[in-house]
Design a protein around this motif. Structure first.
Motif, PDB file in Angstrom:
ATOM      1  N   LEU A 283       0.822  -1.205   0.000  1.00 57.43           N
ATOM      2  CA  LEU A 283       0.000   0.000   0.000  1.00 57.43           C
ATOM      3  C   LEU A 283       0.860   1.260   0.000  1.00 57.43           C
ATOM      4  O   LEU A 283       0.519   2.256  -0.661  1.00 57.43           O
ATOM      5  CB  LEU A 283      -0.921  -0.002   1.220  1.00 57.43           C
ATOM      6  N   ILE A 284       1.966   1.241   0.721  1.00 60.72           N
ATOM      7  CA  ILE A 284       2.866   2.401   0.739  1.00 60.72           C
ATOM      8  C   ILE A 284       3.493   2.619  -0.627  1.00 60.72           C
ATOM      9  O   ILE A 284       3.568   3.748  -1.127  1.00 60.72           O
ATOM     10  CB  ILE A 284       3.943   2.210   1.820  1.00 60.72           C
ATOM     11  N   LEU A 285       3.938   1.539  -1.264  1.00 60.26           N
ATOM     12  CA  LEU A 285       4.557   1.666  -2.581  1.00 60.26           C
ATOM     13  C   LEU A 285       3.547   2.071  -3.651  1.00 60.26           C
ATOM     14  O   LEU A 285       3.903   2.741  -4.620  1.00 60.26           O
ATOM     15  CB  LEU A 285       5.209   0.335  -2.973  1.00 60.26           C
ATOM     16  N   GLY A 286       2.284   1.678  -3.471  1.00 67.30           N
ATOM     17  CA  GLY A 286       1.266   1.997  -4.472  1.00 67.30           C
ATOM     18  C   GLY A 286       0.651   3.369  -4.319  1.00 67.30           C
ATOM     19  O   GLY A 286       0.012   3.863  -5.252  1.00 67.30           O
ATOM     20  N   ASN A 287       0.805   4.002  -3.175  1.00 65.29           N
ATOM     21  CA  ASN A 287       0.253   5.332  -2.932  1.00 65.29           C
ATOM     22  C   ASN A 287       1.373   6.359  -3.078  1.00 65.29           C
ATOM     23  O   ASN A 287       2.384   6.301  -2.373  1.00 65.29           O
ATOM     24  CB  ASN A 287      -0.361   5.385  -1.524  1.00 65.29           C
ATOM     25  N   ARG A 289       1.589   9.580  -2.326  1.00 68.72           N
ATOM     26  CA  ARG A 289       1.852  10.435  -1.166  1.00 68.72           C
ATOM     27  C   ARG A 289       2.574   9.667  -0.073  1.00 68.72           C
ATOM     28  O   ARG A 289       3.534  10.178   0.527  1.00 68.72           O
ATOM     29  CB  ARG A 289       0.528  11.006  -0.641  1.00 68.72           C
ATOM     30  N   LEU A 290       2.123   8.452   0.201  1.00 65.02           N
ATOM     31  CA  LEU A 290       2.795   7.635   1.211  1.00 65.02           C
ATOM     32  C   LEU A 290       4.210   7.276   0.780  1.00 65.02           C
ATOM     33  O   LEU A 290       5.139   7.269   1.595  1.00 65.02           O
ATOM     34  CB  LEU A 290       1.982   6.367   1.482  1.00 65.02           C
ATOM     35  N   ARG A 291       4.368   6.982  -0.508  1.00 63.17           N
ATOM     36  CA  ARG A 291       5.701   6.620  -1.005  1.00 63.17           C
ATOM     37  C   ARG A 291       6.664   7.790  -0.908  1.00 63.17           C
ATOM     38  O   ARG A 291       7.823   7.625  -0.485  1.00 63.17           O
ATOM     39  CB  ARG A 291       5.594   6.128  -2.448  1.00 63.17           C
ATOM     40  N   GLN A 292       6.219   8.991  -1.281  1.00 63.54           N
ATOM     41  CA  GLN A 292       7.083  10.163  -1.191  1.00 63.54           C
ATOM     42  C   GLN A 292       7.420  10.498   0.264  1.00 63.54           C
ATOM     43  O   GLN A 292       8.553  10.874   0.579  1.00 63.54           O
ATOM     44  CB  GLN A 292       6.397  11.348  -1.868  1.00 63.54           C
ATOM     45  N   THR A 293       6.458  10.354   1.156  1.00 64.20           N
ATOM     46  CA  THR A 293       6.722  10.604   2.576  1.00 64.20           C
ATOM     47  C   THR A 293       7.719   9.600   3.126  1.00 64.20           C
ATOM     48  O   THR A 293       8.616   9.949   3.911  1.00 64.20           O
ATOM     49  CB  THR A 293       5.416  10.545   3.378  1.00 64.20           C
ATOM     50  N   ALA A 294       7.577   8.329   2.719  1.00 64.75           N
ATOM     51  CA  ALA A 294       8.516   7.304   3.172  1.00 64.75           C
ATOM     52  C   ALA A 294       9.929   7.589   2.666  1.00 64.75           C
ATOM     53  O   ALA A 294      10.910   7.408   3.404  1.00 64.75           O
ATOM     54  CB  ALA A 294       8.053   5.928   2.697  1.00 64.75           C
ATOM     55  N   LEU A 295      10.035   8.045   1.428  1.00 64.69           N
ATOM     56  CA  LEU A 295      11.355   8.382   0.886  1.00 64.69           C
ATOM     57  C   LEU A 295      11.972   9.562   1.633  1.00 64.69           C
ATOM     58  O   LEU A 295      13.189   9.594   1.874  1.00 64.69           O
ATOM     59  CB  LEU A 295      11.240   8.695  -0.614  1.00 64.69           C
ATOM     60  N   LYS A 296      11.143  10.536   2.005  1.00 69.93           N
ATOM     61  CA  LYS A 296      11.657  11.670   2.778  1.00 69.93           C
ATOM     62  C   LYS A 296      12.155  11.219   4.143  1.00 69.93           C
ATOM     63  O   LYS A 296      13.203  11.683   4.617  1.00 69.93           O
ATOM     64  CB  LYS A 296      10.560  12.723   2.936  1.00 69.93           C
ATOM     65  N   VAL A 297      11.402  10.322   4.783  1.00 68.68           N
ATOM     66  CA  VAL A 297      11.821   9.819   6.097  1.00 68.68           C
ATOM     67  C   VAL A 297      13.141   9.068   5.979  1.00 68.68           C
ATOM     68  O   VAL A 297      14.060   9.243   6.801  1.00 68.68           O
ATOM     69  CB  VAL A 297      10.721   8.924   6.694  1.00 68.68           C
ATOM     70  N   LEU A 298      13.261   8.235   4.944  1.00 68.39           N
ATOM     71  CA  LEU A 298      14.504   7.484   4.743  1.00 68.39           C
ATOM     72  C   LEU A 298      15.672   8.423   4.439  1.00 68.39           C
ATOM     73  O   LEU A 298      16.805   8.192   4.890  1.00 68.39           O
ATOM     74  CB  LEU A 298      14.326   6.472   3.607  1.00 68.39           C
ATOM     75  N   TRP A 299      15.399   9.480   3.677  1.00 70.22           N
ATOM     76  CA  TRP A 299      16.469  10.449   3.351  1.00 70.22           C
ATOM     77  C   TRP A 299      16.930  11.175   4.614  1.00 70.22           C
ATOM     78  O   TRP A 299      18.131  11.390   4.806  1.00 70.22           O
ATOM     79  CB  TRP A 299      15.949  11.448   2.321  1.00 70.22           C
TER      80      TRP A 299
END
Length: 322
Positions: A283-287, A289-299
């Motif tokens: 669900l995170i990879l398919g959404n 907004r969630l995917r971009q937020t997850a990438l920001k957190v990882l960055w």
């Protein structure tokens, strides 16, 4: 040997719990923060938030059950506790499956393109349709309660029998037990049919849309086609994980009843947690907004680690005091 298997089982159960909690807690926090920030929430985000909450509870219950099975406490001392835990797991599992089904129906009504009057009527009343499906699922939840209560009493009676009467009791209850898991799985039929129907209609809508574009050069960059493909991937991933989840539940019920004294049968329970753990990542990879937020957190995590690394290296290079 049995102690080693218990340690492996508990380790794998904890790993599945951590992965699932990270994904579902992230979905819940992001959607709740957007809800507070904008003071409103979309239907898709509301379904995702409720789905994440139900899966978090399901993972907590599953971890508790795993430790109960791994530590192997006396049966009679844990039965009174295990019975409400099993009911709680059934509730959370039921809600998670139906919320995911509602998400599939939402993708269909939001993305698909059909000129049929019934489809247009359902799309116009999308919020009411999703709410009606959830209310409809509560009747099956009540039906599950009644069956699960009977199933728990049967399982307790089997443990109460001594070894001399156990075979006789199983033979006498075989017909009843065969019917019980089938009836318990009846509530899974409707969500799987609804999800399959959503997948089929989404695919037909995509084919129709591409046909209307006449396969021109703009087809691959068409936003509607991309939305169709993304929704199809999400529904397919749910159906795959749900299939593994469903057959794992059925197999664990049979193995727990027929081979209740076999300690290795508990590993089948690990496959049941694949759905609440793995589906959140999909669900995170398919959404977007969630995917971009997850990438920001990882960055941010990567940047903070890089900042801490030079400081630690400088501390090592400093001369030690006498």
């Amino acid at each position: 040997m049995s102690a080693g298997l218990d340690i492996i089982f508990l380790t794998l159960s904890t790993a599945e719990f951590i992965i699932g909690m990270l994904g579902n807690v992230f979905i819940g926090l992001v959607n709740c923060s957007e809800w507070v920030k904008n003071r409103k929430i979309s239907l898709a985000d509301f379904i995702l938030t409720c789905l994440a909450i139900s899966k978090i509870t399901q993972l907590l219950v599953s971890l508790f059950e795993s430790f109960m099975m791994g530590l192997n406490p006396p049966f009679y001392s844990t039965y009174k506790l295990a019975k409400p835990v099993a009911l709680l797991w059934r509730i959370t599992n039921h809600l998670a499956i139906w919320f995911t089904t509602c998400l599939s129906i939402f993708y269909l009504l939001k993305i698909a393109q059909f000129a049929h009057s019934l489809f247009l009527w359902l799309r116009w009343r999308m919020n009411r349709v999703v709410l009606a499906i959830l209310v409809f699922s509560l009747f099956f939840l009540l039906f599950d309660f009644l069956l699960l209560e009977t199933f728990n009493d049967l399982f307790l009676n089997i443990y109460a029998m001594d070894e001399s009467n156990l075979t006789l009791y199983i033979n006498e209850s075989k017909t009843f037990y065969i019917k019980t898991p089938i009836l318990l799985s009846f509530s899974y039929i409707i969500p799987i049919v609804l999800s399959l129907t959503s997948l089929l209609l989404l695919f037909l809508s995509l084919v129709k849309h591409i046909r209307n574009l006449h396969l021109n050069s703009m087809g691959s960059r068409d936003f509607s086609a991309q939305a169709h493909k993304k929704a199809i991937k999400m529904v397919v991933s749910f159906l795959f994980l749900f299939t593994v989840h469903f057959f794992s539940i059925q197999l664990s019920n049979w193995m727990l009843f027929l081979l209740w004294n076999n300690r290795s049968t508990k590993f089948i329970m690990l496959a049941i947690c694949v759905f609440p753990s793995g589906h959140s990542l999909i669900l995170i990879l398919g959404n977007s907004r969630l995917r971009q937020t997850a990438l920001k957190v990882l960055w941010h995590l990567k940047s903070s680690l890089k900042r801490e690394k030079p400081i630690s290296s400088l501390q090592k290079d400093l001369p030690k005091p006498f």
